[in-house]
Write a protein that holds these residues in place. Structure first.
Motif, PDB file in Angstrom:
ATOM      1  N   GLN A 181       0.838  -1.210   0.000  1.00 29.97           N
ATOM      2  CA  GLN A 181       0.000   0.000   0.000  1.00 29.97           C
ATOM      3  C   GLN A 181       0.872   1.259   0.000  1.00 29.97           C
ATOM      4  OE1 GLN A 181      -2.633   0.261   3.425  1.00 29.97           O
ATOM      5  NE2 GLN A 181      -3.293   2.330   2.849  1.00 29.97           N
ATOM      6  N   GLY A 182       1.933   1.225   0.813  1.00 28.77           N
ATOM      7  CA  GLY A 182       2.841   2.368   0.893  1.00 28.77           C
ATOM      8  C   GLY A 182       3.573   2.594  -0.414  1.00 28.77           C
ATOM      9  N   PHE A 185       1.321   4.266  -2.850  1.00 30.92           N
ATOM     10  CA  PHE A 185       1.201   5.681  -2.476  1.00 30.92           C
ATOM     11  C   PHE A 185       2.398   6.455  -3.024  1.00 30.92           C
ATOM     12  CE2 PHE A 185      -0.906   8.524   0.764  1.00 30.92           C
ATOM     13  CZ  PHE A 185      -0.124   9.640   0.537  1.00 30.92           C
ATOM     14  N   ASN A 243       2.712  16.688   0.934  1.00 35.00           N
ATOM     15  CA  ASN A 243       1.416  16.615   0.238  1.00 35.00           C
ATOM     16  C   ASN A 243       0.896  18.023  -0.071  1.00 35.00           C
ATOM     17  OD1 ASN A 243       0.005  13.581   1.777  1.00 35.00           O
ATOM     18  ND2 ASN A 243       1.095  13.861  -0.128  1.00 35.00           N
ATOM     19  N   TYR A 251      -3.300  13.561   4.624  1.00 33.19           N
ATOM     20  CA  TYR A 251      -4.032  12.605   5.462  1.00 33.19           C
ATOM     21  C   TYR A 251      -3.795  12.926   6.928  1.00 33.19           C
ATOM     22  CZ  TYR A 251      -4.817   9.991   1.199  1.00 33.19           C
ATOM     23  OH  TYR A 251      -5.219   9.625  -0.055  1.00 33.19           O
ATOM     24  N   SER A 255      -2.811   8.097  10.347  1.00 35.62           N
ATOM     25  CA  SER A 255      -3.763   7.427   9.451  1.00 35.62           C
ATOM     26  C   SER A 255      -3.142   6.169   8.855  1.00 35.62           C
ATOM     27  CB  SER A 255      -4.170   8.381   8.333  1.00 35.62           C
ATOM     28  OG  SER A 255      -3.029   8.759   7.581  1.00 35.62           O
ATOM     29  N   ASP A 256      -4.008   5.261   8.415  1.00 36.48           N
ATOM     30  CA  ASP A 256      -3.530   4.026   7.786  1.00 36.48           C
ATOM     31  C   ASP A 256      -2.657   4.338   6.570  1.00 36.48           C
ATOM     32  OD1 ASP A 256      -4.924   2.622   9.637  1.00 36.48           O
ATOM     33  OD2 ASP A 256      -6.576   2.044   8.313  1.00 36.48           O
ATOM     34  N   GLU A 257      -3.057   5.362   5.816  1.00 31.02           N
ATOM     35  CA  GLU A 257      -2.307   5.719   4.608  1.00 31.02           C
ATOM     36  C   GLU A 257      -0.865   6.094   4.960  1.00 31.02           C
ATOM     37  OE1 GLU A 257      -5.307   6.831   5.349  1.00 31.02           O
ATOM     38  OE2 GLU A 257      -6.612   6.411   3.635  1.00 31.02           O
ATOM     39  N   TYR A 258      -0.715   6.954   5.980  1.00 29.27           N
ATOM     40  CA  TYR A 258       0.629   7.393   6.352  1.00 29.27           C
ATOM     41  C   TYR A 258       1.419   6.281   7.060  1.00 29.27           C
ATOM     42  CZ  TYR A 258      -0.064  12.278   4.977  1.00 29.27           C
ATOM     43  OH  TYR A 258      -0.254  13.451   4.259  1.00 29.27           O
TER      44      TYR A 258
END
Ligand code: HEC
Ligand code: HEC
Length: 281
Positions: A181-182, A185, A243, A251, A255-258
C-alpha cells in the motif's frame, strides 16, 4: 559520490507550482552509502554544514529541550494505574528494559512494527500512546503535541547509529500488505501539480530546488527539528507538508495511509543509521 542531475527536469516537473532558485548544479552531497540495490543516503548529506553542526552536538540541537522534558515525564507515574514508563521499562537507556524486560534501544530501528490488534503497522508515536492507554490507563498525549514529540525523540534516540531494519517487503511478513500500500502511495501522482513522491525524491534527489538540495526523502532522521517550523515535527507532519506542497489533500496524523507510507519508506531506507532527533532546514 552521488551523480548530480540537471535542474531542468525539476523545473519542468514543478512547472508553475514552485519557483526555482539559481541553477546551481554544484552538490554538497557527501557520505553517500552503498546499498545492495541502490545508493541510499540520509537527508543529513544534503543539509548545510551549519544544520549538521546543530545535529552533531546535543547541546546545540534545538530538539533536546523537548527530550529533556519527556525524560521527566518518563519518571512520572500517570493514569489510573499510577505507573511511570520507568516502572515497567527502567531508564530509557536501560539495555535490559526494566522490570518488563522491554528496552527502548532498538525500537527506533525496527519500527514501524506489526500490531496484532490493528492487524497493521504501528509507529513509535502510536506505540507510546498505546502504553499510556493500555498500561498506564491514562489519557494519551496528542499526536504532534510537544509531549509526544519529546517522548518519541527520547525513545528513538536510544537507537541512534543503529541501522534501519525491516522485512516488510517479504511476502511472509505481516507488514507486507502495508508495504504494498505504501509503495503504491509513493508512486501515485497526486495533487494539482500531479506529482508523486518519486518525482522529487527518486528522480531528482541531489538537485537544487529553491536553494535547497532535494534529498531522497528518507525517514531515518525522524523525529526532526525543522528550523522552518521553529519546532520539532513527526514524520507524518513532513508527509503532510510534502502533500501540501503539491496541493494534494494531506491525510490525518496516524492514518492508515501514512502508516503504510512510513512502512514502505523504512524499507527504502534500510541500512541507514538512525539519526533522530535530527535537525533539518
Ligand atoms: C505497566 C507497564 C508499562 C508501562 C507503565 C509502560 N509500558 Fe511500554 N510496554 C509495556 C509492555 C508490556 C510492552 C509490550 C507490548 C505490550 O504488551 O503492550 C510495552 C512496549 C513499549 C514499547 C515498544 C517496545 C518494543 O520493543 O516494541 C515502547 C516504545 C514503550 N512501551 C514505551 C512506553 C512509554 C514511553 C511509556 C510511558 C509513557 C510506557 N511504555 C509505559 C509495558 C508498559
Ligand atoms: C515537489 C517535490 C516534492 C514532492 C512531490 C515530495 N516531496 Fe518530500 N520533500 C521535498 C522537499 C523540498 C523537502 C526538503 C528537502 C529535502 O529533504 O529533500 C522534502 C523532504 C522530505 C522528507 C524529509 C527528509 C529528511 O531527511 O528530513 C521526507 C521524509 C519526505 N520529503 C517524504 C516525501 C514523501 C513520502 C512524499 C510523497 C507523499 C514526498 N516527500 C513528496 C519535496 C517534495
Amino acid at each position: 559520490m552521488h551523480k548530480v542531475k540537471s535542474v531542468t527536469a525539476m523545473a519542468v516537473l514543478l512547472g508553475a507550482g514552485l519557483a526555482l532558485g539559481a541553477c546551481t548544479t554544484e552538490s554538497t552531497t557527501k557520505d553517500v552509502m552503498k546499498h545492495p540495490y541502490k545508493e541510499v543516503w540520509s537527508g543529513y548529506s544534503t543539509a548545510t554544514p551549519e544544520t549538521r553542526a546543530m545535529q552533531d552536538d546535543d547541546f546545540a540541537n534545538p530538539y533536546m529541550p523537548y527530550v529533556d522534558a519527556a525524560a521527566e515525564l518518563w519518571d512520572t507515574p500517570a493514569g489510573e494505574a499510577k505507573k511511570s514508563c520507568a516502572d515497567c521499562h527502567g531508564a530509557p537507556d536501560d539495555a535490559k528494559g526494566g522490570s518488563m524486560g522491554i528496552p527502548m534501544k532498538g525500537v527506533g530501528a525496527k519500527y514501524p512494527a506489526y500490531d496484532p490488534e490493528s492487524h497493521g503497522p504501528i509507529n513509535v508515536e502510536l506505540r507510546i500512546q498505546k502504553c499510556q492507554t493500555d498500561h498506564q490507563k491514562a489519557k494519551p498525549f496528542k499526536y504532534e503535541s510537544d509531549e509526544l514529540l519529546g517522548m518519541t525523540g527520547l525513545v528513538v534516540m536510544q537507537s541512534r547509529g543503529m541501522k534501519r531494519e525491516t522485512k516488510a517487503a517479504e511476502q511472509s511478513d505481516p507488514l507486507y500488505p502495508a508495504w504494498l500500500q505504501g509503495k503504491a502511495f509513493y508512486y501515485q501522482r497526486r495533487g494539482q501539480l500531479d506529482l508523486a513522491c518519486k518525482h522529487c525524491h527518486e528522480d531528482n534527489a541531489a538537485i537544487l530546488v529553491r536553494a535547497e538540495l532535494l534529498s531522497q526523502g528518507q525517514s531515518n532522521g525522524f523525529p526532526t527539528y525543522r528550523l522552518k517550523w521553529q519546532k520539532p515535527g513527526s514524520l507524518h507532519r513532513r508527509f503532510r507538508g510534502c502533500n501540501n506542497n503539491i496541493r494534494s489533500e494531506p491525510y490525518a496524523y496516524g492514518s492508515d495511509e501514512y502508516l503504510a507510507l512510513e512502512t514502505y519508506l523504512a524499507w527504502r531506507g534500510r541500512g541507514l543509521p538512525i539519526e533522530g532527533p535530527s535537525v533539518r532546514k
